[in-house]
Scaffold this active site. Structure first.
Site, PDB file in Angstrom:
ATOM      1  CB  VAL A   1      -0.874   0.058   1.174  1.00 49.80           C
ATOM      2  CG1 VAL A   1      -1.739   1.335   1.371  1.00 49.80           C
ATOM      3  CG2 VAL A   1      -1.883  -1.225   0.952  1.00 49.80           C
TER       4      VAL A   1
ATOM      5  CG  ASP B   1       9.259  -0.150   6.196  1.00 51.73           C
ATOM      6  OD1 ASP B   1       8.338  -0.296   5.363  1.00 51.73           O
ATOM      7  OD2 ASP B   1       9.694  -0.944   6.890  1.00 51.73           O
TER       8      ASP B   1
ATOM      9  NE  ARG C   1       9.272  -2.623   0.855  1.00 48.61           N
ATOM     10  CZ  ARG C   1       8.986  -2.931  -0.404  1.00 48.61           C
ATOM     11  NH1 ARG C   1       9.635  -3.613  -1.375  1.00 48.61           N
ATOM     12  NH2 ARG C   1       7.818  -2.463  -1.066  1.00 48.61           N
TER      13      ARG C   1
ATOM     14  CB  THR D   1      -4.542  -3.295  10.508  1.00 49.30           C
ATOM     15  OG1 THR D   1      -5.463  -3.136   9.030  1.00 49.30           O
ATOM     16  CG2 THR D   1      -4.313  -1.997  11.087  1.00 49.30           C
TER      17      THR D   1
ATOM     18  CB  THR E   1      -8.260  -2.376   6.774  1.00 50.11           C
ATOM     19  OG1 THR E   1      -8.234  -2.207   5.625  1.00 50.11           O
ATOM     20  CG2 THR E   1      -9.767  -2.867   7.373  1.00 50.11           C
TER      21      THR E   1
ATOM     22  CB  CYS F   1      -8.477  -7.111   1.872  1.00 49.05           C
ATOM     23  SG  CYS F   1      -7.469  -5.566   1.716  1.00 49.05           S
TER      24      CYS F   1
ATOM     25  NE  ARG G   1       0.294  -8.630   2.330  1.00 42.55           N
ATOM     26  CZ  ARG G   1      -0.167  -7.240   1.858  1.00 42.55           C
ATOM     27  NH1 ARG G   1      -0.494  -6.198   2.699  1.00 42.55           N
ATOM     28  NH2 ARG G   1      -0.772  -6.860   0.728  1.00 42.55           N
TER      29      ARG G   1
END
Length: 432
Positions: free
Chosen positions: A24, A42, A47, A93, A128, A268, A339
Site C-alpha cells: 500500500v 519504513d 527494505r 492491520t 483497515t 483484506c 499474507r
C-alpha cells in the site's frame, strides 16, 4: 502548515511522510513523490536499501517508476520525517491467532508520529480498522506521545487503501479514493491532497467513521458472496454436479453476480470482516451472517483435503507416506503476496494424515515463505514423483503447463485436485 483554514494554500506546502513501504505505502509514496516533497519511511532498513537500489520485492513498482518520483526520499531514520507536516500511515492491520484485531503496528506508527508531530500537522490513516478506531485508538496515542491536543493542535484524516496486489490495470491513480477528516477543513484538505494524484477522483465521506465502515464492508461483502458460492460447491459436490457448469448456466442471467469457489486469504477479504465483527460484539451485537460466512471460508482447506484423501483412497493410493505436490503458495495468481494465504491450511491438513507435502511457487520469495510459514519451496519439481497434485493458485506458469506438463509430475496412479479450474473438466480432475 499552521492552520486548517482550507486546502488552497495548504496543499502546495504539504511535506508528506508515508509510514510503511509495503504493497500500500510504496505506490502511494511514489505517486505523491511525483508532485510533493515526500519521505517514504519504513522501520525495515533492508527494505529501504533494496528500494533505493530500485528493487521492489512486491513487484508493485518498477525501478523506472521509483526514479520518476523525483520528490521521493526513502529512509529508515526517524529524523528524516521530523520536518514533514502530513503523515500517512499504511502499516498492516492483521488479526491474531484468536481472530481478534491486531493493531500493534498501527499503535507503533502512531507513537512514532507522536514523537515528531507539530502544531498544525495532519495525520492520515489508510490501514483497515473498525469504525471508530482512528479516533478511539490512534488519536489518544498521538496525544499522549506529542502532548498536543486533537482538533486544536493537530488534525486527523482517514482514506482507506484500495490496492489490489498484482493488478496492473486497477492501479492507485485509477481507483476512486474515499477520504475524510476530523473537521470540515481537515476533510477538505485530505480530499484535495488525494485528488491531486488520483485520476479517478475522490469521494469525501461525511465522517471518519463512515470512511472506516465503508472499507470494512467492501471486503465483508466479497467474503460473504464467496462464502455463498463455497457453500453451494459443498452441496453440489454431494449431488455429483459440477459447480463450474452450474455457475456458467446461472451466469447467463444479466444480474447474476460472478463469484467462484476457492480459498479465501490475503490481506483484506479474509481479515477485514473480523474487524467489523469485533466492534459489533463490543457494542453488544452478535453478528451472525458475517461470522457464518467466515466459518465456511475458513473451512475450505479442510474440505479440499478431505475430498482429496477420499479420491486417493478410491484410487488405491496408500495415504500415509504418500507424496502430494501443491502448486502455489501466494494468496492469488501472478503475485508474490503470501499474507494470510490459506494454502497453509492445505499443508497443515495434509500433514495431519502423515503425507509428505512439497510446495512450488515461482512467484514467491523462498526466504519469505520459510520465515513466515516454515515452508521450504521447491525450486523445480521432480518428475514421476507424486501421488497427488493440488492446483492451488492459478499462476500463468501453471496454466501454461496444462495437463501434459502436470502429468509429468505424477505417478501412474494419481489424483489431481484443481482448485482454480485450470484444467479441462474432461480430464477428470477433482474440482470445487
Amino acid at each position: 502548515m499552521t492552520s486548517m483554514t482550507g486546502p488552497s494554500t495548504l496543499i502546495p506546502e504539504a511535506r508528506i511522510a508515508v509510514l510503511g513501504l509495503g504493497y500500500v505505502g510504496l505506490p502511494l509514496a511514489v505517486e505523491f513523490g511525483k508532485q510533493y516533497l515526500t519521505t517514504g519511511f519504513d522501520i525495515d532498513a533492508t527494505r529501504v536499501e533494496a528500494l533505493r537500489a530500485g528493487r521492489d520485492v512486491t513487484l508493485e513498482i518498477t525501478s523506472d517508476e521509483l526514479e520518476a518520483a523525483s520528490g521521493l526520499v526513502l529512509s529508515a531514520d526517524l529524523a528524516a520525517i521530523r520536518d514533514c507536516n502530513t503523515y500517512i500511515v499504511t502499516v498492516p492491520t492483521p488479526i491474531d491467532e484468536h481472530k481478534r484485531p491486531d493493531m500493534s503496528a498501527l499503535l507503533a506508527a502512531s507513537k512514532t508520529i507522536g514523537q515528531v508531530l507539530s502544531e498544525g500537522d495532519v495525520v492520515i490513516y489508510e490501514s483497515t480498522v473498525y469504525p471508530g478506531a482512528t479516533e478511539e485508538v490512534c488519536v489518544p496515542q498521538l496525544e499522549r506521545e506529542s502532548g498536543l491536543e486533537f482538533n486544536k493542535d493537530f488534525f486527523v484524516g482517514y482514506s482507506p487503501e484500495r490496492i489490489n496486489p498484482g493488478d496492473k490495470e486497477h492501479r492507485l491513480p485509477m481507483i476512486i479514493k474515499v477520504t475524510s477528516g476530523s473537521t470540515e477543513a481537515a476533510a477538505t484538505f485530505v480530499d484535495g491532497l488525494y485528488a491531486s494524484i488520483i485520476d479517478a477522483g475522490t469521494h469525501k465521506a461525511s465522517s471518519i467513521r463512515v470512511a472506516e465502515a465503508a472499507k470494512v464492508i467492501e471486503n465483508t461483502q466479497r467474503d460473504l458472496n464467496i462464502a455463498l458460492i463455497n457453500e453451494l460447491s459443498l452441496i453440489f459436490s454431494r449431488l455429483g454436479i459440477d459447480t463450474e457448469e452450474v455457475l456458467k448456466a446461472a451466469g447467463t442471467k444479466w444480474n447474476f453476480l460472478h463469484f467462484r469457489p476457492g480459498l479465501v486469504g490475503g490481506h483484506c477479504i479474509g481479515v477485514d470482516p473480523y474487524y467489523l465483527t469485533h466492534k459489533a460484539q463490543a457494542i453488544g451485537y452478535h453478528p451472525e451472517i458475517i461470522l457464518a460466512g467466515r466459518r465456511i471460508n475458513d473451512q475450505m482447506g479442510h474440505h479440499i483435503v478431505e475430498r482429496l484423501i477420499r479420491s486417493m483412497t478410491r484410487t488405491g493410493i496408500n495415504v500415509v507416506g504418500s507424496r502430494v505436490l501443491i502448486l502455489g503458495l501466494a494468496f492469488k495468481e501472478n503475485c508474490p503476496d503470501i499474507r494470510n494465504t490459506r494454502v497453509v491450511d492445505l499443508i497443515s491438513e495434509l500433514q495431519g494424515y502423515h503425507v509428505q507435502v512439497d510446495v512450488h511457487d515461482p512467484w514467491v520469495d523462498p526466504i519469505e515463505a520459510q520465515r513466515e510459514y516454515g515452508v521450504e519451496l521447491l525450486a523445480s519439481v521432480p518428475q514421476s514423483t507424486y501421488d497427488a497434485v493440488i492446483m492451488a493458485v492459478a499462476h500463468d506458469q501453471f496454466r501454461e503447463l496444462g495437463a501434459k506438463g502436470i502429468g509429468c509430475f505424477v505417478k501412474q496412479d494419481h489424483v489431481i485436485f484443481d482448485v482454480k479450474h485450470i484444467l479441462p473438466r474432461s480430464l477428470g480432475a477433482e474440482r470445487l
